[in-house]
Design a protein around this motif. Structure first.
Motif, short mmCIF file in Angstrom:
data_model
loop_
_atom_site.label_atom_id
_atom_site.label_comp_id
_atom_site.label_asym_id
_atom_site.label_seq_id
_atom_site.Cartn_x
_atom_site.Cartn_y
_atom_site.Cartn_z
N LYS A 156 15.60 58.44 -14.08
CA LYS A 156 15.76 58.64 -12.51
C LYS A 156 15.43 60.24 -12.29
O LYS A 156 14.52 60.29 -11.23
N LYS A 174 14.53 62.51 2.34
CA LYS A 174 15.77 61.86 0.95
C LYS A 174 15.75 60.41 1.27
O LYS A 174 15.75 59.72 0.10
N GLU A 175 15.52 59.96 2.45
CA GLU A 175 15.53 58.33 2.47
C GLU A 175 14.39 57.84 1.90
O GLU A 175 14.52 56.84 1.07
N ILE A 178 15.21 58.03 -2.33
CA ILE A 178 16.12 56.82 -2.36
C ILE A 178 15.66 55.54 -2.48
O ILE A 178 15.85 54.94 -3.48
N ARG A 179 14.65 55.55 -1.39
CA ARG A 179 14.03 53.91 -1.33
C ARG A 179 13.06 53.84 -2.57
O ARG A 179 13.20 52.61 -3.31
N TRP A 182 15.60 54.39 -6.03
CA TRP A 182 16.84 53.50 -6.26
C TRP A 182 16.34 52.01 -5.69
O TRP A 182 17.21 51.26 -6.05
N ARG A 187 22.47 54.80 2.00
CA ARG A 187 22.63 56.23 2.15
C ARG A 187 23.58 56.80 1.30
O ARG A 187 23.81 58.09 1.05
N PHE A 189 23.59 56.74 -1.85
CA PHE A 189 22.87 57.51 -2.73
C PHE A 189 22.55 58.78 -2.60
O PHE A 189 22.12 59.42 -3.42
N GLY A 190 22.72 59.22 -1.36
CA GLY A 190 22.36 60.86 -0.84
C GLY A 190 23.14 61.80 -1.97
O GLY A 190 22.41 62.72 -2.78
N SER A 192 24.17 61.26 -5.06
CA SER A 192 23.49 60.90 -6.40
C SER A 192 22.29 61.71 -6.60
O SER A 192 21.82 62.29 -7.40
N LEU A 193 21.58 61.49 -5.55
CA LEU A 193 20.22 62.11 -5.40
C LEU A 193 20.19 63.85 -5.45
O LEU A 193 19.56 64.39 -6.26
#
Length: 222
Positions: A156, A174-175, A178-179, A182, A187, A189-190, A192-193
């Motif tokens: 990752k 960020k979106e 994530i897309r 992951w 959202r 996962f924000g 985690s990012l």
């Protein structure tokens, strides 16, 4: 990425424009065929084309766009007849979406046609250098080297770096990260990012690799 929305319904165009902007895309809007042809430029990476335009039939406009550009075209229309789909694809469209549609499916189709349209990078162009060459990103070998020493990134972590490397100098929302990393729009996962970016920076040590762009996301440093 700049997306040209060709749609004469102001309400539909505005809603789609807002959704794509939230998803990290730049957009331009045309309400008729003449405006669409004027706005079509070298920086246009996708055309979302409605067929019911006031000055020209969308199928004819599709042919004209294809005659001057290889830009991916996604027809987005209420016409659901099989004959219309065949006409659209034969006119040069890359995909055909029938209204009403799910915006997330439309976004996935946009990403799919752009992936297919991107030429494969030769290995000689797959080495991205950061911080005056002190950091090297090998997109083929999936390896990041800092001061000539490889650093161990998780899958990752490297995927995040690879996405940023595909858009050098660009602030990637960020979106979108994530897309693409992951494969979800959730959202949640924000955090985690952020944790993954922190781990990448720690492994890179004093060398600059990822910059934060406040209010947007991240970009490759330097």
């Amino acid at each position: 990425m700049r997306i040209l929305i060709v749609e004469d319904d102001e309400r539909v165009a505005a809603a789609l424009d807002a959704f794509l902007a939230r998803s990290g895309y730049a957009t331009a809007r045309a309400s008729d065929g003449a405006s669409a042809l004027e706005m079509l430029g070298a920086d246009t990476e996708v055309v979302l084309l409605d067929l019911g335009l006031p000055d020209v039939d969308g199928i004819d406009l599709c042919r004209r766009i294809r005659g001057r550009s290889e830009v991916p075209i996604v027809i987005v229309t209420a016409r659901n007849q099989v004959t219309e789909r065949i006409k659209g694809l034969r006119a040069g469209a890359d995909d055909f979406v029938v209204k009403p549609y799910d915006v997330h499916e439309l976004l996935a189709r946009i990403e799919a046609v752009t992936r297919r349209s991107r030429p494969m990078r030769p290995e000689s162009e797959a080495l991205v250098q950061v911080d005056d060459g002190a950091v090297q990103i090998d997109l083929v070998a999936r390896q990041v080297t800092v001061d000539r020493s490889p650093i161990e990134l998780t899958r990752k972590e490297f995927d995040i770096v690879a996405v940023l490397a595909r858009y050098p100098g660009v602030a990637v929302p960020k979106e979108r990260l994530i897309r693409e990393v992951w494969n979800t729009d959730w959202r949640g996962f924000g955090h985690s990012l952020e944790v993954h970016v922190g781990a990448i920076r720690k492994k890179a040590g004093s060398r600059r690799l990822i910059e934060t762009v406040r209010g947007v996301g991240y970009r490759l440093a330097g």
